[in-house]
Design a protein around this motif. Structure first.
Motif: not given
Length: 512
Positions: A474-498
């Motif tokens: 299990p993993q957990s990531v907590t991020v502070a919400v900037p003032a005035g922010a109304s929405s958030v999304n997260f991205r999982f980016r993977y790069t590699g070559s074989n």
């Protein structure tokens, strides 16, 4: 078990067992005095039946009316085990997983030596019950002695039957166990019982799971199940009692016999349960072997303490993971050749609100793994054995996977570069947002794995990177919400070559 043949050479029959062998099945329960248990205190009662080395896909072909009746009356979930290096598909790890409700990386048993066992932190469920509900009347019966001598199952039981091995086989031992358990159910008032049948594993080793003898043995053990269920239903207090019956196995078997390795047949397990609140004719795809203990506790009305660190959930509790909704979209193989054509297990269609960005993705490669895909354990782990895909134990049902290693098994150009994007979540007035998920990540070379966050659709920023292996945790990531922010999304980016791969499952986003 690694081999019952070798086991017989080092374990000898007790006098009581020898007498039982002479008496045969009909008189087995009379070969010794049945112990007297404390009078039960609960109307909620649980019988756990363990069948060693019983490959679930062979039940359909067997004369097994009682198991099939339980499948109709209750919930039947099948799944695959781990393999090395987490643990061998052997009885020590398997029964430890069933009894403790945690995976081998916690209970510490990797093979039948039991070296590294950690039952002090993760006790068997009977020992756990003795701690939290000592007034319960409990019983265990086994004929593989390590389940007692190593402390796997029997500690905490008010009474137990432990039989030694012998040179003539184990059929009479199963009969003895069935007879005594039947007598206790009929004549006494137990609350929780664990009953073990081992002959299925013996026949699997000697003649193979593909044999008629194996099917015949399933029929024999099915009859024992019928006897125990009939004894429950014949109890004078049955109308006011709430009985749960659970059947599970520790590992599978090859068609030719044997286990301990990483083939699909050796990894096959199941949990079958009937009882109050357990859905009839349910075939969940998110069940795991660690679910036996939480099911027992839940049926007894015992709340699981998070400090216990259990890995399972009650069998009637469904995963709310967003990827589970993709089950109807799963299709069969395209370029993969090692996956049977009838196994439906992958899609590139993301769940509602999710998306996959492949505009930097290379061309060609294996169709199934071109960018983030959504797959099942059975489908993905068949692509290539013994590359740790078998260690994806904390994923359930359908999960997301980026696999540059498999993608590169067909002519390709460019780099694997794919990003999985969550839906946007409302964070208006919140101070923090938390991302929880389970991951299996294997690092190699210059590949990268990053989690990025974007508020209000602005440019995403990296909040976590992986540079070393994470084995199904299990993993957990907590991020502070900037003032005035109304929405958030997260991205999982993977790069590699074989290189290797990245698995994501159980995604949850919460705000505070």
């Amino acid at each position: 078990m690694t081999s019952h043949l070798s086991r017989r050479t080092v374990l000898t029959a007790t006098a009581a067992t020898t007498a039982t062998l002479a008496l045969g099945t009909a008189a087995a329960s009379q070969a010794h005095a049945v112990p007297t248990l404390p009078d039960g205190t609960s109307k909620d009662k649980v019988l756990v039946i363990g069948m060693d080395g019983l490959r679930h896909d062979r039940i359909d072909a067997a004369n097994a009316p009682h198991l099939k009746a339980m499948m109709s009356e209750g919930t039947y979930g099948t799944s695959l085990l781990y393999a090395s290096p987490m643990a061998a598909t052997s009885s020590g790890p398997g029964w430890s997983t069933i009894s403790t409700g945690v995976w081998p990386d916690k209970h510490g048993v990797k093979d039948n030596t039991f070296a590294g066992k950690n039952y002090g932190t993760y006790p068997g469920f009977l020992a756990r019950l003795a701690q939290v509900r000592p007034a319960l009347s409990t019983y265990a019966a086994v004929d593989w002695k390590p389940l007692d001598a190593q402390g796997t199952v029997t500690p905490g039981a008010d009474a137990k039957l432990v039989l030694d091995g012998d040179a003539d086989g184990y059929t009479a031992h199963d009969a003895t166990i069935a007879g005594e358990a039947e007598a206790i159910i009929r004549d006494q008032n137990p609350d929780v019982m664990f009953v073990y049948f081992g002959q299925s594993d013996i026949v699997g080793h000697n003649l193979g799971a593909g044999s008629q003898a194996y099917l015949d043995q399933i029929a024999v053990q099915d009859a024992y199940v019928g006897r125990l269920r009939a004894a429950i239903e014949a109890r004078s207090g049955y109308a006011t009692e709430r009985w749960t019956v659970i059947v599970a196995t520790d590992h599978g078997h090859k068609d030719a016999g044997g286990h301990g390795g990483s083939t699909i047949e050796e990894r096959r397990t199941f949990v079958l349960a009937t009882g109050p609140g357990i859905a009839a004719s349910a075939r969940p795809t998110d069940t795991r072997l660690v679910d036996v203990v939480p099911t027992v506790l839940g049926q007894l009305g015992i709340t699981v303490d998070p400090a216990w660190g259990l890995d399972g959930k009650p069998i009637q509790e469904r995963s709310t993971d967003p990827f589970e909704a993709l089950r109807p979209s799963l299709t069969g193989r395209v370029d993969e050749t090692g996956i049977p054509a009838g196994v439906l297990g992958f899609t590139h269609t993301a769940p509602g609100g999710w998306s996959v960005i492949n505009n930097a993705m290379g061309t060609g490669g294996m169709t199934e793994w071109r960018g983030w895909a959504f797959a099942t354990d059975e489908f993905w782990s068949r692509t290539q054995r013994d590359q740790w895909r078998e260690l994806n134990v904390r994923a359930r049902g359908v999960f997301a996977v980026a696999d540059s290693d498999e993608w590169a098994d067909k002519n390709f150009s460019g780099t694997y570069d794919s990003t999985l994007v969550t839906p946007a979540y409302d964070v208006t007035g919140k101070t923090e947002v938390r991302l929880d998920f389970t991951t299996l990540y294997r690092q190699e070379g210059s590949q990268t794995a990053q989690i990025l966050v974007s508020f209000n659709g602005n440019a995403p920023t990296v909040v976590k990177s992986y540079t070393s292996d994470v084995v199904s945790q299990p993993q957990s990531v907590t991020v502070a919400v900037p003032a005035g922010a109304s929405s958030v999304n997260f991205r999982f980016r993977y790069t590699g070559s074989n290189n290797w791969y990245w698995v994501i499952d159980g995604v949850r986003i919460s705000q505070s």
